[in-house]
Scaffold this active site. Structure first.
Site, PDB file in Angstrom:
ATOM      1  CD  GLU A   1    -147.555 -39.746 -64.723  1.00  0.00           C
ATOM      2  OE1 GLU A   1    -147.899 -39.873 -63.539  1.00  0.00           O
ATOM      3  OE2 GLU A   1    -146.437 -39.291 -65.068  1.00  0.00           O
TER       4      GLU A   1
ATOM      5  CG  ASP B   1    -148.430 -40.991 -57.631  1.00  0.00           C
ATOM      6  OD1 ASP B   1    -147.649 -40.434 -58.434  1.00  0.00           O
ATOM      7  OD2 ASP B   1    -148.582 -42.226 -57.580  1.00  0.00           O
TER       8      ASP B   1
END
Length: 435
Positions: free
Chosen positions: A105, A301
């Site tokens: 990420e 998220d």
């Protein structure tokens, strides 16, 4: 007796207010702002070549905007609280400091920032580290990436992949190829192609699958058995699949366009009809995929979903009516919760979760900069006056420790930087450059 009934009535009204059953206000009601209702553009940058500078429209000067963007980059990549670290001769990584690891990420976000800012040296250092310490060079996972690595030792904390990492890696590499070409030390297009070719070759051997669920034409949670048949709404970035369709040139162009369109339809189903909130995990149908204590809640998220939808609106504008309605819907909910007090975790119906997901040693709700940033970014699609309030809120926000000492220059910091890039017109589709 009457006094007792009166007191009980007040008590129960108080409980209802606390539980959200009575808000005392119409959350859809317009608010006053001298700038009037927002007027989002009706065509995307892919068609026009232009990007909206919403900060400038809001009344801030270009000099102020440039300085704020420069400071945000400095804070995340160069300052004393940076998350970017150069190592060895020509390598660098981005670290999630609170979790003491480097993640696909973060590395892929770092690459995207670097290419958007035209910082080739930073990009190349990040990519070399990623290849050396994260990318599998052989076996069933060849060309995929270990999603979590100990940056001090290079040891893999986990061998499996997270599909959003591969999504960002490929897109950033395609942009790098368009911007810098492929003869300056790294064949960016070749590196992107290697990942995509490997992705299409995965057939389930040792449980390793395609990053995209081929049947459902959706990105999955992880390209492995157990995570191939469900998804994460924040991984649905339709704009990136449009980029793949245009620049990957690997024979799957129509499939990628179908994935982009399917993601747009999926987001219609995954967002709550009243709050606009999405669960962190969901089925391909859009229904929540509950995982233990996580439930169906909107958590870290899901902060990214408003920004992803704003990006798709800004770049391609292929779902204008729904995306405008969504932008108003989620901003109405958050504004009704309190513009400077809404919190960072909710059940998707807007109620408070029974269990709060911890972060950095703290287990509490807070008014998080990351969500402030993405909630402001979706003003690119909103049509009400409240959109200006969210733009002002992120403009006035600061990347600094909270009152209790919690500080996250990684996730908060990068989402804040992304937001400033979007709202200043500096997060763009990078097309091939003419020599």
């Amino acid at each position: 007796m009457k006094q007792r009934i009166y007191l009980l009535t007040l008590f129960f009204i108080g409980l209802m207010l606390l539980s959200g059953d009575i808000t005392g206000q119409d959350c859809d009601e317009e608010v006053k702002d001298p700038r009037g209702k927002m007027q989002p553009w009706e065509k995307g940058a892919w068609e026009t070549g232009e990007y909206r500078n919403l900060f400038l429209e809001a009344g801030y000067s270009q000099a102020e905007i440039d300085a704020k963007l420069e400071k945000a980059y400095y804070d995340v990549f160069e300052g004393p609280d940076r998350v970017y670290f150069e190592v060895e001769d020509s390598l660098a990584y981005v670290s999630d400091l609170k979790n003491e690891d480097a993640r696909t990420e973060g590395l892929s976000y770092g690459l995207m920032v670097a290419v958007q800012f035209d910082k080739k040296e930073v990009f190349d250092k990040l990519w070399r580290w990623t290849v050396k310490y994260m990318q599998h060079q052989e076996g069933p996972s060849e060309a995929y990436f270990a999603w979590s690595v100990d940056p001090k030792t290079g040891e893999h904390n986990a061998e499996g992949s997270a599909s959003d990492g591969e999504l960002y890696f490929v897109t950033a590499l395609l942009f790098a190829s368009n911007l810098w070409g492929n003869e300056t030390g790294i064949d960016y297009y070749g590196e992107a192609g290697r990942i995509l070719d490997a992705m299409w070759s995965k057939d389930g051997t040792d449980g390793v699958m395609n990053v995209l669920n081929v049947e459902h034409k959706q990105i999955n949670f992880v390209p492995h058995e157990g995570g191939y048949d469900w998804t994460d709404p924040s991984y649905h970035v339709p704009a990136f699949f449009e980029v793949w369709a245009e620049y990957a040139n690997d024979g799957h162009e129509e499939f990628y366009r179908d994935v982009a369109d399917t993601s747009r339809v999926f987001l219609h189903r995954a967002t709550h009809p009243e709050t606009g909130l999405t669960p962190d995990y969901s089925e391909f149908s859009g229904e929540p995929h509950s995982r233990g204590k996580m439930g169906d809640a909107f958590r870290y998220d899901s902060w990214r979903v408003p920004m992803n939808i704003a990006m798709d609106y800004s770049w391609y504008a292929k779902d204008i009516e729904w995306q405008q309605e969504y932008a108003n819907r989620i901003q109405n909910f958050l504004y009704c919760e309190g513009l400077d007090t809404y919190v960072d975790q909710y059940n998707i119906d807007g109620s408070t979760p029974d269990w709060i997901l911890p972060a950095g040693g703290f287990q509490k709700l807070r008014h998080s900069l990351g969500l402030v940033s993405t909630a402001a970014t979706v003003s690119l699609a909103s049509t009400h006056t409240k959109g200006w309030k969210f733009v002002d809120e992120v403009w006035n926000a600061k990347l600094e420790p909270y009152e209790d000492g919690y500080f996250d220059p990684y996730f908060d910091g990068i989402l804040y930087l992304f937001s400033l890039m979007h709202l200043s017109g500096n997060y763009q589709i990078i097309t091939p450059q003419s020599n």
